[in-house]
Design an enzyme around this catalytic site. Sequence first.
Site, PDB file in Angstrom:
ATOM      1  N   SER A  72      -5.651  -1.754  -0.930  1.00 47.40           N
ATOM      2  CA  SER A  72      -5.018  -3.033  -1.296  1.00 47.40           C
ATOM      3  C   SER A  72      -5.249  -4.119  -0.271  1.00 47.40           C
ATOM      4  O   SER A  72      -5.418  -5.285  -0.624  1.00 47.40           O
ATOM      5  CB  SER A  72      -3.505  -2.847  -1.435  1.00 47.40           C
ATOM      6  OG  SER A  72      -3.204  -2.077  -2.546  1.00 47.40           O
ATOM      7  N   ARG A 125       7.068  -0.734   3.498  1.00 45.02           N
ATOM      8  CA  ARG A 125       6.460  -2.065   3.632  1.00 45.02           C
ATOM      9  C   ARG A 125       7.262  -3.103   2.861  1.00 45.02           C
ATOM     10  O   ARG A 125       8.001  -2.780   1.944  1.00 45.02           O
ATOM     11  CB  ARG A 125       5.014  -2.065   3.143  1.00 45.02           C
ATOM     12  CG  ARG A 125       4.851  -1.770   1.676  1.00 45.02           C
ATOM     13  CD  ARG A 125       3.371  -1.810   1.294  1.00 45.02           C
ATOM     14  NE  ARG A 125       3.146  -1.170   0.016  1.00 45.02           N
ATOM     15  CZ  ARG A 125       1.983  -0.662  -0.353  1.00 45.02           C
ATOM     16  NH1 ARG A 125       0.951  -0.702   0.450  1.00 45.02           N
ATOM     17  NH2 ARG A 125       1.850  -0.110  -1.533  1.00 45.02           N
ATOM     18  N   ARG A 178       2.171  -1.642   6.395  1.00 42.91           N
ATOM     19  CA  ARG A 178       3.146  -0.587   6.668  1.00 42.91           C
ATOM     20  C   ARG A 178       3.464  -0.430   8.163  1.00 42.91           C
ATOM     21  O   ARG A 178       4.099   0.542   8.557  1.00 42.91           O
ATOM     22  CB  ARG A 178       2.670   0.737   6.062  1.00 42.91           C
ATOM     23  CG  ARG A 178       2.609   0.719   4.528  1.00 42.91           C
ATOM     24  CD  ARG A 178       2.378   2.106   3.984  1.00 42.91           C
ATOM     25  NE  ARG A 178       2.169   2.156   2.555  1.00 42.91           N
ATOM     26  CZ  ARG A 178       3.148   2.209   1.640  1.00 42.91           C
ATOM     27  NH1 ARG A 178       4.416   2.209   2.030  1.00 42.91           N
ATOM     28  NH2 ARG A 178       2.871   2.280   0.354  1.00 42.91           N
TER      29      ARG A 178
HETATM   30  O1  LIG Z   1       0.220   2.931  -0.305  1.00 40.54           O
HETATM   31  C1  LIG Z   1      -0.606   2.536   0.539  1.00 40.54           C
HETATM   32  O2  LIG Z   1      -0.296   2.155   1.664  1.00 40.54           O
HETATM   33  C2  LIG Z   1      -2.076   2.523   0.177  1.00 40.54           C
HETATM   34  C3  LIG Z   1      -2.603   3.901   0.338  1.00 40.54           C
HETATM   35  O3  LIG Z   1      -2.515   4.312   1.653  1.00 40.54           O
HETATM   36  O4  LIG Z   1      -2.255   2.053  -1.135  1.00 40.54           O
HETATM   37  P1  LIG Z   1      -2.601   0.508  -1.409  1.00 40.54           P
HETATM   38  O5  LIG Z   1      -3.801   0.189  -0.608  1.00 40.54           O
HETATM   39  O6  LIG Z   1      -2.891   0.455  -2.891  1.00 40.54           O
HETATM   40  O7  LIG Z   1      -1.425  -0.282  -1.042  1.00 40.54           O
HETATM   41 MN   LIG Z   2      -3.931  -1.374  -4.200  1.00 42.91          MN
HETATM   42 MN   LIG Z   3      -2.679   2.603  -3.281  1.00 46.17          MN
END
Ligand SMILES: O=C(O)[C@@H](CO)OP(=O)(O)O
Ligand SMILES: [Mn+2]
Ligand SMILES: [Mn+2]
Length: 558
Positions: free
Chosen positions: A82, A214, A288
Amino acid sequence: MASSGQVSWKLEDHPKLPKGKTIAVVVLDGWGENKPDDYNCIHVAETLTMDSLKQGAPEKWRLIRAHGTAVGLPTEEDMGNSEVGHNALGAGRIFAQGAKLVDLALASGKIYEGEGFKYISESFEKGTLHLIGLLSDGGVHSRLDQLQLLLKGASDHGAKRIRVHFLTDGRDVSDGSSVGFVETIENDLANLREKGVDARIASGGGRMYVTMDRYENDWDVVKRGWDAQVLGEAPHKFTNAVEAVKKLRENANDQYLPPFVIVDEHNKAVGPIVDGDAVVTFNFRADRMVMLAKALEYQDFDKFDRVRFPKIRYAGMLQYDGELKLPSHYLVSPPEIDRTSGEYLVYNGIRTFACSETVKFGHVTFFWNGNRSGYFNPELEKYVEIPSDIGISFNLQPKMKALEIGERARDAILSLKFDQVRVNIANGDMVGHTGDIQATIVACKAADEAVKMILDAIEQVGGIYVVTADHGNAEDMVKRDKCGQPLYDKNGQLQILTSHTCHPVPIAIGGPGLAPGVRLRNDVPDGGLANVAATIMNLHGFVAPNDYEPTLIQVVDN
Ligand SMILES: O=C(O)[C@@H](CO)OP(=O)(O)O
Ligand SMILES: [Mn+2]
Ligand SMILES: [Mn+2]
C-alpha cells in the site's frame, strides 16, 4: 500550504479535455488480476461491476504494473504494497522507496556516517541499543537482512549492549515462518556475544496484536508493545525467544502472538528501555511505526499511560512523517516525494474529497500525498475517516466498511461540492491477509457493491470514474509451484498465501463525462501505478508536469 518554494504550481490546460467533471478515483486495496481458479477469490466472488468494466478492454480497461521496480522497490521479486502503491498513484513518479534506500545506505556504510546514527551512538558507551521492528524477509515494512547488517554494523561502531524487540509477521510471509527468523537472529546475537557484545532478544509479539497498529485505529496495540519493550512487562515470560514463539503459537498465529518478555534466571526482564538508552525502530515503512514513534518521542502524550517515559536517544530507520517531522532523528533519509498530484490539483482549484475506513484512511491521504499528514488546503479538501472495527480479525466482518465508504463517496459526488472523490476500499486486502478464503470471497463481493454505488452516483452527475487497485492480494490465496499448481504441506494441507502478490492490477476509466475520444493508449505497455496521476490530471482538464510518468490516455478525433 505544505510546500511552495520555487515550484510553479500552475498546470497547463489540456488541449482537448474539458474541466469541471466530477471524477471518482476508486482504489481497491489488494485487488490484482490472476488466472481464474478456486483460489482466486475475485474470480469466485460475484463481482458484477468489476466484471462489467473489464468488457471495456482494451480502450477503457487494462492492466498496469504494481510491484517491483515499477513502484520503486529493489527487485522484480518484491511484491507491491500500500505504501509504495499509493505513493506512486499520488506522486505520478517512481521514487526509490525505503527498502531500496536502506539497502544502499547499508551497502555503502553511509548509514553509520549520518546524523541519526551519530545521535544514537552517543548512548553506546553507557546505554543499551534497542532495535524494535518487524522480523521477516517480507520486504514490505522491514527486512531481516537489513536488521542483520544493522546489528553487525552497530556493534562494529561501538554498541556494547544490544536488545532486540521483534514483532512476528505471518502477513507478508507464511504463517509459522517466525520461528526460523527468530532462530536466525538468535544465531547472529550469539555470534555477537562471542565478540564480547552483550546482545539478546528482549521481547516479542505478533504484529497485528502488538505495536504495529496504524492510523490510530487501536492504541491498545501500541500499549501492549510499550509495556513489553519499555517497561519489561508482559503476560508471558520466557527465558528463550524461540521457545516463546513455539509455545505461544499453540494458541495464536504469527500475526497475533501475544506479547512476551525474555527474563533472566531471577525472572527479571532482560531488556526494558531505560534512561540513557538508544532506540531504533528498524522498519522502513511508515504507517505502522508512526504511533510507536509518537509514544517514544512526544513529551506530551495522552493516548495511553506510558507509566515511565525514559530519556532516550531515538531514531527511526527513516523519518516516517514528513509533515510532522517524526521522528526527528532517523538513520536514512526517506524518499523525497514532492510535488504530488494532490498538491498540484489543490493549487489549481480542484476540490477534493478523500475517504476510507481507519485501517486504510492514511492510504488515500497520507501515502497519496507523499507521506505527509494533514491537508494542503483545508478550504478545498475534505478527508473523511470511517471508523474500522477494532479488536477483531477481519475475516469475522469481511464486509468491513465498504458500503459506508460507498455511501459517503456517493453523497460527496451527488453534493457537487467536489471535483475529485477518492476512496480506498479495503476488503480484498484486509480479509485476504487473514488467509480465510470463504471470507475473502464475501469481502470481494462487498467491495464490488461499493464500487457500484460510486459508479451509479457518477452516472447521475455526468462524471468520470477511474477504478484501479494498489497491488494484488485476494486474487491468489495459495502458494503455487512453478507451474502455478497449488502447493500442499507435508500433512496434505493447502499452503495458504496471506501476503500480497506480484500480479498486475486493473485500471478502468469511463462514465458519462468522459469525452468521446478518450481511449487508453497502447504505447505504454509497461504502464504502472505511477502513470495514473497524469491520467487523472488529464481527466480534470490539465496537462501533467513534464517529469510525471506518461498518461495512460489519448484523445482521438471522432
Ligand atoms: O497490512 C499491512 O501493513 C500491509 C502488509 O504488511 O498491507 P498494505 O500494504 O496493503 O497496507
Ligand atoms: Mn494495499
Ligand atoms: Mn495489505
